[in-house]
Motif scaffolding. Structure first.
Motif, PDB file in Angstrom:
ATOM      1  N   UNK A   1      59.402   7.166  81.366  1.00 37.87           N
ATOM      2  CA  UNK A   1      58.743   6.960  82.923  1.00 37.87           C
ATOM      3  C   UNK A   1      57.119   6.549  83.156  1.00 37.87           C
ATOM      4  N   UNK A   2      57.132   5.225  83.049  1.00 37.71           N
ATOM      5  CA  UNK A   2      56.343   4.376  82.707  1.00 37.71           C
ATOM      6  C   UNK A   2      55.622   4.474  84.161  1.00 37.71           C
ATOM      7  N   UNK A   3      54.493   4.033  84.832  1.00 38.75           N
ATOM      8  CA  UNK A   3      53.886   4.542  85.729  1.00 38.75           C
ATOM      9  C   UNK A   3      53.497   2.554  86.064  1.00 38.75           C
ATOM     10  N   UNK A   4      53.953   1.762  87.655  1.00 46.39           N
ATOM     11  CA  UNK A   4      54.046   0.271  87.533  1.00 46.39           C
ATOM     12  C   UNK A   4      52.776  -0.180  87.577  1.00 46.39           C
ATOM     13  N   UNK A   5      52.052  -1.207  87.355  1.00 43.99           N
ATOM     14  CA  UNK A   5      50.405  -0.732  88.304  1.00 43.99           C
ATOM     15  C   UNK A   5      50.790  -2.764  88.648  1.00 43.99           C
ATOM     16  N   UNK A   6      51.106  -2.850  89.814  1.00 51.25           N
ATOM     17  CA  UNK A   6      50.761  -4.305  89.896  1.00 51.25           C
ATOM     18  C   UNK A   6      49.713  -4.955  91.004  1.00 51.25           C
ATOM     19  N   UNK A   7      49.175  -6.412  89.921  1.00 48.40           N
ATOM     20  CA  UNK A   7      47.775  -6.731  90.911  1.00 48.40           C
ATOM     21  C   UNK A   7      48.224  -8.235  90.470  1.00 48.40           C
ATOM     22  N   UNK A   8      47.317  -8.703  90.960  1.00 46.29           N
ATOM     23  CA  UNK A   8      46.966 -10.620  91.012  1.00 46.29           C
ATOM     24  C   UNK A   8      46.216 -10.447  89.556  1.00 46.29           C
ATOM     25  N   UNK A   9      47.420 -11.307  89.402  1.00 50.35           N
ATOM     26  CA  UNK A   9      47.244 -11.620  87.705  1.00 50.35           C
ATOM     27  C   UNK A   9      45.602 -11.585  86.816  1.00 50.35           C
ATOM     28  N   UNK A  10      45.208 -12.052  87.802  1.00 50.89           N
ATOM     29  CA  UNK A  10      44.112 -12.424  87.206  1.00 50.89           C
ATOM     30  C   UNK A  10      43.126 -11.959  87.293  1.00 50.89           C
ATOM     31  N   UNK A  11      43.550 -10.600  87.780  1.00 51.43           N
ATOM     32  CA  UNK A  11      42.574  -8.922  87.404  1.00 51.43           C
ATOM     33  C   UNK A  11      42.989  -8.301  86.251  1.00 51.43           C
TER      34      UNK A  11
ATOM     35  N   UNK B   1      53.480   7.652  75.352  1.00 54.06           N
ATOM     36  CA  UNK B   1      52.686   8.570  76.534  1.00 54.06           C
ATOM     37  C   UNK B   1      53.623   8.419  77.636  1.00 54.06           C
ATOM     38  N   UNK B   2      54.337   9.625  77.514  1.00 56.46           N
ATOM     39  CA  UNK B   2      55.018   9.950  79.216  1.00 56.46           C
ATOM     40  C   UNK B   2      53.961   9.664  80.308  1.00 56.46           C
ATOM     41  N   UNK B   3      54.417   8.425  80.983  1.00 53.72           N
ATOM     42  CA  UNK B   3      53.491   8.810  82.508  1.00 53.72           C
ATOM     43  C   UNK B   3      52.925   7.383  82.183  1.00 53.72           C
ATOM     44  N   UNK B   4      52.430   6.546  80.903  1.00 51.12           N
ATOM     45  CA  UNK B   4      51.664   5.461  80.531  1.00 51.12           C
ATOM     46  C   UNK B   4      51.965   4.574  81.875  1.00 51.12           C
ATOM     47  N   UNK B   5      50.880   3.874  81.763  1.00 50.37           N
ATOM     48  CA  UNK B   5      50.430   3.189  83.126  1.00 50.37           C
ATOM     49  C   UNK B   5      50.903   1.245  82.914  1.00 50.37           C
ATOM     50  N   UNK B   6      51.205   0.627  83.017  1.00 51.30           N
ATOM     51  CA  UNK B   6      51.320  -0.876  82.276  1.00 51.30           C
ATOM     52  C   UNK B   6      51.047  -1.770  83.582  1.00 51.30           C
ATOM     53  N   UNK B   7      50.014  -2.584  83.465  1.00 51.03           N
ATOM     54  CA  UNK B   7      49.620  -3.702  84.978  1.00 51.03           C
ATOM     55  C   UNK B   7      50.951  -4.996  84.920  1.00 51.03           C
ATOM     56  N   UNK B   8      51.214  -5.129  85.242  1.00 53.59           N
ATOM     57  CA  UNK B   8      52.184  -6.113  85.700  1.00 53.59           C
ATOM     58  C   UNK B   8      51.764  -6.928  87.247  1.00 53.59           C
ATOM     59  N   UNK B   9      51.822  -8.209  87.176  1.00 56.63           N
ATOM     60  CA  UNK B   9      51.550  -9.245  87.695  1.00 56.63           C
ATOM     61  C   UNK B   9      52.100  -8.433  89.092  1.00 56.63           C
ATOM     62  N   UNK B  10      51.700  -9.215  91.088  1.00 54.73           N
ATOM     63  CA  UNK B  10      52.572  -9.140  92.155  1.00 54.73           C
ATOM     64  C   UNK B  10      52.922  -9.922  92.384  1.00 54.73           C
ATOM     65  N   UNK B  11      52.727 -11.771  92.254  1.00 53.21           N
ATOM     66  CA  UNK B  11      53.262 -12.194  92.816  1.00 53.21           C
ATOM     67  C   UNK B  11      55.083 -11.988  92.134  1.00 53.21           C
ATOM     68  N   UNK B  12      55.539 -12.642  93.313  1.00 53.33           N
ATOM     69  CA  UNK B  12      57.012 -12.505  93.654  1.00 53.33           C
ATOM     70  C   UNK B  12      57.549 -13.029  91.796  1.00 53.33           C
ATOM     71  N   UNK B  13      57.646 -14.505  91.357  1.00 53.73           N
ATOM     72  CA  UNK B  13      58.386 -15.023  90.407  1.00 53.73           C
ATOM     73  C   UNK B  13      57.539 -13.906  89.021  1.00 53.73           C
TER      74      UNK B  13
END
Length: 277
Positions: free
Chosen positions: A183-193, A136-148
């Protein structure tokens, strides 16, 4: 007979004896030997598969060598690392080289890896969308927010052909995404969440320790990363401890045939990549 003089002489002699005894106490051979031959290894753990693997597959080998492993549990890797940095723990087995380098830089620590250890690859997992076909255009992708792990996640999305990066360094951010055809939307969050929020996004990028802990099988990953050297997990210690007998024993145990046989027996789901085979 001058009793005052005799009493004074005895007091001086007693004082000298006490001083000598006190001084010798700091260098008693028995105490030095105990410090030099420490047989207790303090393991700092956080939730995930790597400490479990150590306690079940490596600790029994160390026990045969006369070592005792004492486990200290922490809520996350940052707290476990802080304990190591402060000297209240000796060993951690839950971080890769990229994480070590970042922690050393940010916290002025001096961690080193003893040896690469079995690692669960990062993967792109389905959320509300079950396939990478017809994204989907604009699909949301959750990714870890710690730098490495954030850098690692963007590199995995590039491996999957979903984005193109302008940089492939150790500190990749959204600003380094130069092509994003969906046009993916990147949702950065703590990986444990991320596992708790996985149905709120279309896709989720999960480190191996998180997918394992959340009981999400690796076979469900839509794309599995090709592990790069800097993302192999390391048995990690303070640099000053790296050549101590107990540290060498940990390295030897991980590289032993006995541990390799244990890993093969307990890798039916194909979670583990073994860098030492």
């Amino acid at each position: 007979m001058n009793w005052k003089k005799i009493t004074k002489t005895m007091a001086v002699a007693l004082g000298i004896t006490t001083l000598v005894t006190s001084s010798l106490g700091a260098i008693q051979p028995g105490k030095v030997e105990a410090a030099d031959n420490n047989k207790t290894i303090r393991l700092a753990t956080s939730p995930g598969p790597y400490s479990d693997l150590f306690e079940k597959g490596v600790a029994p080998i160390l026990k045969k060598e006369g070592y005792t492993v004492k486990t200290q549990s922490f809520s996350d890797l940052n707290h476990a690392d802080q304990a190591m940095s402060e000297g209240s723990a000796d060993l951690n087995v839950e971080q890769h080289t990229a994480w070590i380098n970042n922690f050393n830089k940010q916290r002025h620590a001096n961690f080193v890896g003893l040896t690469a250890i079995p690692t669960v690859p990062m993967g792109i997992y389905p959320g509300s969308s079950s396939s990478l076909k017809n994204i989907k255009n604009g699909a949301k992708v959750a990714i870890p927010n710690d730098p490495s792990n954030r850098s690692r996640a963007y590199q995995l999305l590039q491996q999957a052909g979903l984005i193109k990066l302008s940089s492939e360094g150790a500190t990749i951010t959204q600003k380094d995404v130069r092509q994003n055809k969906h046009h993916l939307q990147f949702v950065e969050m703590n990986s444990s969440q991320i596992p708790r929020s996985i149905k709120d996004v279309n896709y989720a990028v999960l480190p191996g320790s998180i997918s394992y802990g959340a009981k999400i099988p690796l076979k469900k990953a839509l794309v599995k990363e090709k592990l790069q050297k800097q993302y192999l997990l390391q048995a990690t210690v303070n640099k000053k401890d790296a050549n101590k007998p107990w540290a060498k024993a940990v390295k030897k145990a991980y590289q032993s045939q006995e541990f390799r046989q244990y890993l093969q027996k307990h890798n039916n789901d194909g979670y583990w990549y073994d860098p030492n085979k």
